[in-house]
Design a protein around this motif. Structure first.
Motif, mmCIF file in Angstrom:
data_model
loop_
_atom_site.group_PDB
_atom_site.id
_atom_site.type_symbol
_atom_site.label_atom_id
_atom_site.label_comp_id
_atom_site.label_asym_id
_atom_site.label_seq_id
_atom_site.Cartn_x
_atom_site.Cartn_y
_atom_site.Cartn_z
ATOM 1 N N UNK A 62 0.846 -1.196 0.000
ATOM 2 C CA UNK A 62 0.000 0.000 0.000
ATOM 3 C C UNK A 62 0.876 1.240 0.000
ATOM 4 N N UNK A 63 0.848 1.961 -1.128
ATOM 5 C CA UNK A 63 1.587 3.210 -1.225
ATOM 6 C C UNK A 63 0.811 4.353 -0.612
ATOM 7 N N UNK A 64 1.535 5.400 -0.224
ATOM 8 C CA UNK A 64 0.942 6.568 0.432
ATOM 9 C C UNK A 64 0.130 6.158 1.661
ATOM 10 N N UNK A 65 0.661 5.170 2.386
ATOM 11 C CA UNK A 65 0.078 4.743 3.656
ATOM 12 C C UNK A 65 1.157 4.926 4.715
ATOM 13 N N UNK A 66 1.067 6.020 5.447
ATOM 14 C CA UNK A 66 2.084 6.365 6.439
ATOM 15 C C UNK A 66 1.604 5.987 7.835
ATOM 16 N N UNK A 67 2.456 5.274 8.570
ATOM 17 C CA UNK A 67 2.112 4.901 9.945
ATOM 18 C C UNK A 67 2.227 6.131 10.828
#
Length: 534
Positions: free
Chosen positions: A153-158
């Motif tokens: 999943x891109x552009x998924x920041x923790x």
């Protein structure tokens, strides 16, 4: 500075809304990898190939920019072969085994990192890190299509990570807003600046060296040999105290200049200043600058790479100076060490204590890398006048004296770690055998039929029998070979007539004997799986 034509930062995994974002209850994932760089993708691919459902969360949408890591070692390529993407990397990369060391205008000596034959892979390839990542992502896409349980999943920041004894709760931020998931295990592969490490308040101890190095990647047609060239006190004016030249794919050449600590970094990054340095080094070359950066040597690590259900892998766990190519190569070895252990624990095939051996094996390996990296740094950048006198004397003696050459340190190049003292090792039952295949060592490769030995070892535990038949042990593969292959004799037998090796899933030796009973093998297998042996 980056030339857009050199960028490989394609949107290989562009943002797409997932069903987890619309779930009423936080979705659960067995393994979550934070960070989609080379190490995160390596360990995620390894877990997926072992049947573990794995989710990669990356705050970008594709591979990074700039060449960054470029030297990938033989051991890394062997690991990538096992994952199914080594051939693509070697086909694209620039293969090299030879290096030359200069002092001023004079060559001190040259060295061959792989002087013997009978290996599938070379000592090193030069390959820009974005290509390395790209081949990993392409392999992930391939195994996804074949049904492997992996998602990127891109552009998924923790954003936040709440850790419990049995897993973690993770809040993720996306262009469509936040959502929450849970995980049994979290693998932090988010780089030297690891937000995960900082969020958990964990230390990153070590040393920052007071020196600066300018990287310039240039595109040029050059009739120069494919080899590593390193200069101490290079003759080209204003280059600094050292310089390095490497060829990469696509007619790109990597140049490193040691420029000192007390410099104006903004001024050094100006194109006219960079060109002045390159023109002195390569006065007749026609080139274009495609990427530049300045870095500082740093050697740091966490005290422990395991914190409950959160495991730190690669640069998030440790950082070393670039000379010696120990950063990315060490991180891939982390992933290789952890993948099979975590998969066995998650499948209920081994106790959770097996995970502790990731820490007990990779922490000493990291210390070895830091020790070698620090020694390289101290030799390249002497910290006192006496140290400089010693270094220059070694370089002078090395021109005509073999005994002095091992003291020359232009970056001890990455070699695989041997896990001496690992709790998974069984005491050596073949002490007269070759030291390079002792318990804890990675298996040496050798030609076998129309292929190579490492390709025949498979994915799980395997008994390698040489000059005898392998006993039948439940849950263990077997490979029996003769004693007629010289490379097998040299690398596995030495002065003995036959041998039996128990090989781990990461192709490190767990135990070896001349012969062994099923009970001895079972005991060694239990120990290698992290179980207590009476």
């Amino acid at each position: 500075m980056l030339d857009d034509r050199y960028s490989l930062a394609h949107r290989l995994y562009p943002y797409a809304r997932s069903s987890d974002q619309d779930a009423d209850v936080a979705a659960h994932h067995p393994a979550v990898v934070i960070g989609g760089g080379p190490i995160g993708m390596t360990v995620a691919l390894d877990l997926a190939l072992k049947g573990i459902r794995t989710l990669v969360l990356d705050d970008h949408e594709g591979v990074g920019e700039g060449s960054r890591a470029i030297c990938f070692a033989k051991r890394t390529l062997e690991i990538c072969d096992r994952l199914g993407c080594g051939a693509a990397m070697v086909d694209k990369g620039v293969v090299w085994n030879l290096g030359k060391v200069f002092h001023g205008e004079d060559m001190v000596f040259e060295f061959n990192l792989l002087p013997e034959g009978g290996h599938r892979r070379p000592a090193f390839i030069n390959l820009q890190q974005p290509y390395f990542e790209k081949f990993l992502v392409e392999r992930i896409r391939q195994v996804q299509a074949e049904g492997a349980p992996i998602e990127i999943r891109g552009k998924n920041r923790v954003e936040t990570l709440d850790v419990a004894d049995d897993g973690a709760r993770i809040e993720v931020v996306t262009p469509d807003g936040p959502y929450t998931i849970t995980a049994d295990w979290v693998l932090a592969c988010d780089g030297a600046g690891s937000p995960t490490r900082k969020a958990l308040g964990l230390g990153f101890e070590g040393k920052v060296f007071r020196d600066s190095f300018l990287i310039a990647d240039v595109r040029m047609k050059a009739d120069l040999p494919v080899e590593r060239r390193f200069w101490f006190e290079p003759p080209f004016r204003d280059a600094g105290d050292s310089a390095l030249l490497h060829k990469q794919p696509d007619d790109i050449w990597r140049i490193d200049f040691q420029i000192g600590w007390d410099v104006d970094r903004d001024a050094e990054m100006k194109e006219d200043r960079i060109r002045a340095r390159i023109d002195q080094m390569l006065p007749k070359a026609e080139y274009e600058i495609v990427w530049t950066s300045i870095y500082t040597f740093q050697c740091r690590r966490m005290r422990s790479f395991r914190h409950g259900r959160v495991l730190f892998v690669g640069d998030s766990a440790h950082q070393v100076s670039p000379f010696g190519a120990r950063g990315a190569n060490g991180g891939v070895q982390d992933a290789d060490n952890l993948g099979w252990k975590l998969a066995m624990v998650m499948k209920g095939e081994a106790p959770e204590a097996l995970i502790d051996s990731y820490d007990s094996e990779r922490c000493p390996a990291t210390d070895e890398n830091i020790r070698n990296s620090t020694r390289s740094t101290d030799f390249i950048t002497p910290k006192s006048e006496m140290s400089r006198i010693f270094r220059d004397a070694v370089l002078h003696l090395s021109r005509n004296n073999d005994f002095a050459r091992p003291f020359v340190n232009s970056g001890r190049l990455s070699t695989p770690s041997i896990y001496d003292g690992s709790p998974l090792n069984t005491a050596d039952g073949l002490p007269e055998g070759p030291a390079g295949a002792r318990p804890g060592a990675p298996c040496p490769d050798a030609p076998l039929g129309d292929g190579f030995l490492l390709d025949r070892l498979g994915e799980g535990f395997v008994l390698l029998a040489i000059g005898q038949e392998a006993p039948k042990i439940r849950g263990v593969g077997s490979l029996s070979i003769g004693t007629s292959i010289p490379e097998v004799l040299n690398r596995y037998l030495g002065a003995v007539e036959r041998a039996l090796y128990l090989i781990r899933p990461d192709q490190h030796v767990a135990a070896r004997w001349a012969t062994a009973t099923p009970a001895q093998i079972e005991a060694a297998l239990h120990r290698a799986r992290g179980r207590k042996v009476a």
